[in-house]
Scaffold this active site. Structure first.
Site, mmCIF file in Angstrom:
data_model
loop_
_atom_site.group_PDB
_atom_site.id
_atom_site.type_symbol
_atom_site.label_atom_id
_atom_site.label_comp_id
_atom_site.label_asym_id
_atom_site.label_seq_id
_atom_site.Cartn_x
_atom_site.Cartn_y
_atom_site.Cartn_z
ATOM 1 N N THR A 221 4.160 -8.751 15.474
ATOM 2 C CA THR A 221 3.001 -9.426 14.893
ATOM 3 C C THR A 221 2.055 -8.346 14.382
ATOM 4 O O THR A 221 1.900 -7.317 15.047
ATOM 5 C CB THR A 221 2.253 -10.222 15.994
ATOM 6 O OG1 THR A 221 3.145 -11.219 16.486
ATOM 7 C CG2 THR A 221 1.008 -10.900 15.494
ATOM 8 N N THR B 101 3.063 -20.519 21.780
ATOM 9 C CA THR B 101 1.722 -20.260 22.306
ATOM 10 C C THR B 101 0.843 -19.473 21.327
ATOM 11 O O THR B 101 1.333 -18.636 20.576
ATOM 12 C CB THR B 101 1.778 -19.503 23.659
ATOM 13 O OG1 THR B 101 0.433 -19.230 24.074
ATOM 14 C CG2 THR B 101 2.526 -18.202 23.582
ATOM 15 N N GLN B 102 -0.455 -19.766 21.370
ATOM 16 C CA GLN B 102 -1.422 -19.000 20.574
ATOM 17 C C GLN B 102 -1.649 -17.623 21.167
ATOM 18 O O GLN B 102 -2.220 -16.745 20.525
ATOM 19 C CB GLN B 102 -2.769 -19.733 20.548
ATOM 20 C CG GLN B 102 -2.743 -21.009 19.793
ATOM 21 C CD GLN B 102 -4.080 -21.737 19.828
ATOM 22 O OE1 GLN B 102 -5.109 -21.186 20.207
ATOM 23 N NE2 GLN B 102 -4.057 -22.979 19.413
ATOM 24 N N CYS B 103 -1.262 -17.448 22.430
ATOM 25 C CA CYS B 103 -1.476 -16.143 23.075
ATOM 26 C C CYS B 103 -0.574 -15.105 22.434
ATOM 27 O O CYS B 103 0.551 -15.410 22.036
ATOM 28 C CB CYS B 103 -1.150 -16.225 24.565
ATOM 29 S SG CYS B 103 -2.191 -17.364 25.457
ATOM 30 N N THR C 54 0.809 -1.225 0.000
ATOM 31 C CA THR C 54 0.000 0.000 0.000
ATOM 32 C C THR C 54 0.834 1.263 0.000
ATOM 33 O O THR C 54 0.487 2.253 -0.654
ATOM 34 C CB THR C 54 -0.899 -0.003 1.263
ATOM 35 O OG1 THR C 54 -1.655 -1.197 1.250
ATOM 36 C CG2 THR C 54 -1.828 1.182 1.294
ATOM 37 N N ASP D 299 0.974 -6.713 5.500
ATOM 38 C CA ASP D 299 0.300 -7.967 5.846
ATOM 39 C C ASP D 299 1.263 -9.065 6.303
ATOM 40 O O ASP D 299 0.986 -9.763 7.276
ATOM 41 C CB ASP D 299 -0.536 -8.488 4.663
ATOM 42 C CG ASP D 299 -1.760 -7.622 4.412
ATOM 43 O OD1 ASP D 299 -2.071 -6.772 5.268
ATOM 44 O OD2 ASP D 299 -2.391 -7.790 3.352
ATOM 45 N N SER E 73 2.404 -8.227 -0.365
ATOM 46 C CA SER E 73 3.221 -9.056 0.530
ATOM 47 C C SER E 73 2.652 -10.456 0.708
ATOM 48 O O SER E 73 3.365 -11.377 1.092
ATOM 49 C CB SER E 73 3.418 -8.366 1.875
ATOM 50 O OG SER E 73 2.241 -8.386 2.616
ATOM 51 N N SER E 74 1.368 -10.660 0.415
ATOM 52 C CA SER E 74 0.784 -12.015 0.513
ATOM 53 C C SER E 74 1.401 -12.952 -0.512
ATOM 54 O O SER E 74 1.323 -14.173 -0.377
ATOM 55 C CB SER E 74 -0.724 -11.972 0.271
ATOM 56 O OG SER E 74 -1.319 -11.106 1.170
HETATM 57 N N1 ASP Z 1 -2.092 -6.063 1.080
HETATM 58 C C1 ASP Z 1 -1.024 -5.137 1.358
HETATM 59 C C2 ASP Z 1 0.262 -5.931 1.461
HETATM 60 O O1 ASP Z 1 0.553 -6.487 2.491
HETATM 61 C C3 ASP Z 1 -1.322 -4.358 2.584
HETATM 62 C C4 ASP Z 1 -0.279 -3.339 2.941
HETATM 63 O O2 ASP Z 1 0.507 -2.913 2.129
HETATM 64 O O3 ASP Z 1 -0.235 -2.915 4.090
HETATM 65 O O4 ASP Z 1 0.972 -6.012 0.492
#
Ligand code: ASP
Length: 347
Positions: free
Chosen positions: A167, A279-281, A15, A92, A60-61
């Site tokens: 995180t 841990t999930q916490c 973004t 992300d 980034s995904s």
């Molecule tokens: N979907 C975007 C990414 O992680 C969100 C961002 O840029 O914050 O690439």
């Protein structure tokens, strides 16, 4: 001026690199080669800023480990030419990417600051400008001619964190990250104040940057929930070629005590799969053996992830699995801090 700090901006996507075309209303990629002209405030920082961008900006995904390699290769090529690096990625998966990069770079002596934003740089209410400007300022900050930061960090919404402690916690708040188990390394307010006692200090004798490029990605996150079925656990642990598992457990590292569950984990460990208890916490740590529900995990050789984040555990697994070491050594290395990603045991 020759003495101005030299900062390399590396734009990979996300973004932050978007700008609105006010005629059409569409978001389009921002040209980072014109960064200083587009954000004139940067001139006040008194540093030389150069930028490189990925040919195709990537969300980034979609960033798998080959992109992590692209980033470290840019850093390696430019390491001696610049005083600091600011890496712009999508938020992300920024905690995963930056954690991995922290393990890939050993003996780091220069700042590597990851940042991004929740709103595009060209948006009126954007958080991108502050994140970018302060990240560059941090990357350029020196004391007695040495960089104040010499580790991989993540800067977002007025806070500088050790990257491998972070995180992403919010999909819409500007305060998108947290580092529950390690306080911020710096905070930006009226003053930019560094918490020097929390910042990693490089060991003087080790001068050479070592770049570790091998990562093993045959790994999985197995998040437990009450009543998770035997079939599900079995099919995950029997994935062909599986090398490592981040086992997300309850509370301080607790899991079902059912014999069949423990047996499945044991069989996987006996086949050589490394299983790490995390841990999930969002905060706190695994204390294996503290409750009856984690004693068996200890006995069968599950690795104690202590207070590591899932993101960092993934990165550390990818990194350590590439080493030809015994299970004993693997466990020893995993259970101690390598890049400040976990709190060492008090001896
Ligand atoms: N979907 C975007 C990414 O992680 C969100 C961002 O840029 O914050 O690439």
């Amino acid at each position: 001026m020759a003495n101005k700090p030299r900062i390399l901006l590396i734009y990979t996507g996300g973004t932050i690199g978007m700008i609105k075309d006010y005629k059409t209303g569409a978001l389009k990629a921002f040209d980072f080669s014109q960064i200083v002209e587009k954000i004139p405030e940067l001139q006040q920082l008194n540093c030389n800023i150069k930028s490189v961008s990925f040919k195709e900006p990537i969300d980034s995904s979609n960033m798998n480990t080959s992109y992590y390699l692209d980033i470290v290769e840019i850093i390696e090529e430019n390491y001696t030419k610049f005083d600091g690096f600011v890496i712009l990625t999508g938020s992300d998966t920024m905690s995963y990417i930056s954690s991995a990069i922290s393990f890939m770079l050993k003996n780091l002596k220069k700042p590597i600051i990851f940042t991004g934003s929740q709103l595009p740089i060209g948006d009126l209410r954007t958080d991108a400008k502050e994140n970018l400007i302060t990240s560059i300022q941090i990357a350029a900050t020196k004391e007695k001619n040495k960089p104040v930061i010499s580790e991989v960090c993540l800067y977002f919404e007025y806070k500088l964190y050790r990257a491998n402690r972070t995180t992403k916690i919010s999909a819409e708040q500007f305060e998108a990250f947290s580092s529950m188990n390690y306080p911020p390394l710096a905070e930006s307010g009226v003053h930019l104040s560094f918490n020097n006692h929390l910042i990693h200090q490089p060991i003087k004798d080790y001068n050479e940057l070592i770049v570790r490029k091998d990562l093993v990605d045959d790994i999985v996150i197995l998040k437990l929930f009450p009543g998770i079925s035997k079939q599900v656990v079995r099919s995950i642990l029997e994935i062909p070629n599986l090398k490592g598992v981040v086992l997300e457990t309850f509370g301080s590292g607790n899991a079902p005590t059912k014999a069949s569950f423990i047996q499945m984990l044991k069989e996987a460990i006996d086949r050589g799969v490394k299983i790490v208890n995390v841990t999930q916490c969002i905060g706190g740590q695994v204390i294996q053996g503290h409750y009856e529900t984690s004693v068996a995990l200890n006995d069968i050789g599950v690795i104690n992830g202590r207070d590591i984040t899932t993101e960092s555990a993934i990165a550390k697994l990818m990194h350590l699995l590439s080493k030809k070491i015994s299970t004993k050594e693997f466990t020893f290395l995993f259970e101690k801090s390598m890049r400040g990603e976990m709190t060492d045991k008090k001896i």
